[in-house]
Scaffold this motif. Structure first.
Motif, short mmCIF file in Angstrom:
data_model
loop_
_atom_site.label_atom_id
_atom_site.label_comp_id
_atom_site.label_asym_id
_atom_site.label_seq_id
_atom_site.Cartn_x
_atom_site.Cartn_y
_atom_site.Cartn_z
N TYR A 124 0.82 -1.21 0.00
CA TYR A 124 0.00 0.00 0.00
C TYR A 124 0.85 1.26 0.00
CZ TYR A 124 1.28 0.76 4.87
OH TYR A 124 2.01 1.02 6.01
N SER A 125 0.17 2.36 -0.29
CA SER A 125 0.72 3.70 -0.15
C SER A 125 -0.37 4.63 0.36
CB SER A 125 1.23 4.25 -1.50
OG SER A 125 2.24 3.43 -2.04
N ILE A 126 0.00 5.55 1.24
CA ILE A 126 -0.91 6.57 1.73
C ILE A 126 -0.36 7.94 1.32
CG2 ILE A 126 -1.93 7.67 3.77
CD1 ILE A 126 -1.61 4.92 5.18
N VAL A 127 -1.16 8.70 0.60
CA VAL A 127 -0.80 10.08 0.25
C VAL A 127 -1.60 11.00 1.17
CG1 VAL A 127 -0.73 11.85 -1.54
CG2 VAL A 127 -0.39 9.43 -2.15
N ARG A 128 -0.91 11.67 2.05
CA ARG A 128 -1.57 12.64 2.93
C ARG A 128 -1.37 14.04 2.38
NH1 ARG A 128 -0.17 11.16 9.26
NH2 ARG A 128 -1.45 9.27 9.44
N ALA A 129 -2.47 14.72 2.08
CA ALA A 129 -2.42 16.07 1.54
C ALA A 129 -3.01 17.05 2.54
CB ALA A 129 -3.20 16.14 0.23
N THR A 130 -2.60 18.30 2.43
CA THR A 130 -3.20 19.35 3.24
C THR A 130 -4.51 19.80 2.59
OG1 THR A 130 -1.77 20.93 2.07
CG2 THR A 130 -1.01 20.14 4.23
N GLN A 131 -5.17 20.78 3.20
CA GLN A 131 -6.47 21.24 2.71
C GLN A 131 -6.32 21.84 1.30
OE1 GLN A 131 -5.41 21.71 5.97
NE2 GLN A 131 -6.73 19.98 6.41
N PHE A 132 -7.37 21.68 0.49
CA PHE A 132 -7.33 22.17 -0.89
C PHE A 132 -7.71 23.66 -0.93
CE2 PHE A 132 -8.90 17.74 -2.53
CZ PHE A 132 -7.78 17.15 -1.96
N PHE A 133 -7.06 24.40 -1.83
CA PHE A 133 -7.49 25.78 -2.08
C PHE A 133 -8.98 25.84 -2.40
CE2 PHE A 133 -3.10 26.87 -4.16
CZ PHE A 133 -2.50 26.88 -2.92
N GLU A 134 -9.44 24.87 -3.16
CA GLU A 134 -10.81 24.87 -3.66
C GLU A 134 -11.86 24.75 -2.55
OE1 GLU A 134 -8.26 23.65 -7.13
OE2 GLU A 134 -8.23 23.33 -4.98
N PHE A 135 -11.46 24.38 -1.34
CA PHE A 135 -12.41 24.22 -0.24
C PHE A 135 -12.65 25.51 0.54
CE2 PHE A 135 -11.53 19.37 0.31
CZ PHE A 135 -12.27 19.14 -0.84
#
Length: 249
Positions: A124-135
């Motif tokens: 597996y792989s987990i991609v953790r992203a921060t909050q989106f500009f679009e939100f």
């Protein structure tokens, strides 16, 4: 390479499908609209047949306690179906700092999803992203009225959805990480300051009032939503993104 994109017709998923296809991969979008239900399992066997990689971008329809059941059931169904289909890599999109905000039901649900993936049978792989500009539109709407927007001073490090797509595609087309990749925007903002910047760019006359009890992010402790030193920083700056999008008819 054949990759099945769960949630492949959504904001991030549709872009991931297009980017994979443009790179010459066989990208299969799977969602309710294509006859795939991750809760009942309907259509999963068909959608995963022959896939080497599954990218899970499905999202809970709510952010409350019901999201815990959504991610528990959907993750187990995807792991079971993936093992049956011989999938060699399961990828999940998650959130930076997700395991450090137990007071939020949605973050607790996503943390459970990660735990189930780690304990599952597939690399597996987990991609953790921060909050989106679009939100930001949604964030501004949660605690606003005709005159004011109330926001906490929570530090965040937002990024463009397009940069999230790039990160997901890069990880999904590589070897399984067996862990987490953190990705984030290039700048840290206080959420209240980000609100002021956004309203000013839109010539919105409302006033942002700093209120550390307002909205979902009021329950976030410290700076846990900002990326650590191991994160990969995206290139797009919020002011540049905002100028481009506010000037687009």
């Amino acid at each position: 390479m054949k990759l099945t994109v769960i949630g492949g017709t959504g904001r991030i998923g549709s872009r991931v499908v297009r980017k994979l296809a443009a790179a010459g991969h066989e990208a299969v979008p799977a969602s309710m609209s294509t006859g795939v239900d991750v809760i009942t399992g309907e259509g999963l066997d068909r959608a995963l047949a022959g896939a080497q990689v599954v990218i899970d971008l499905a999202n809970s329809p709510t952010f409350d306690e019901a999201s815990v059941d959504f991610f528990r059931i959907s993750m187990r169904n995807l792991l079971d179906a993936g093992e049956k289909a011989g999938v060699g890599h399961q990828v999940v999109l998650s959130i930076v700092g997700v395991d450090q905000v137990p007071g939020l039901d949605y973050y607790r649900a996503k943390s459970l999803q990660e735990d189930l993936l780690r304990l599952g049978p597939t690399p597996y792989s987990i991609v953790r992203a921060t909050q989106f500009f679009e939100f930001m539109d949604a964030v501004l709407s949660w605690t606003s009225d005709d005159d004011t927007v109330r926001l906490p001073a929570t530090p965040i490090q937002p990024m463009a959805a397009a940069d999230v797509v790039d990160a997901v595609v890069e990880v999904a087309t590589g070897a399984p990480l067996g862990g987490v990749r953190n990705v984030a925007g290039p700048e840290v903002f206080r959420l209240d300051d980000l609100g002021r910047l956004t309203l000013a760019a839109r010539r919105d006359s409302r006033t942002v009032v700093t209120d550390d009890t307002a909205g979902m992010f009021a329950d976030v402790p410290g700076d846990v939503l900002t990326a650590g030193p191991d994160a990969r920083l995206a290139a797009t700056h919020y002011r540049d993104w905002l100028e481009k999008h506010e000037s687009t008819p």
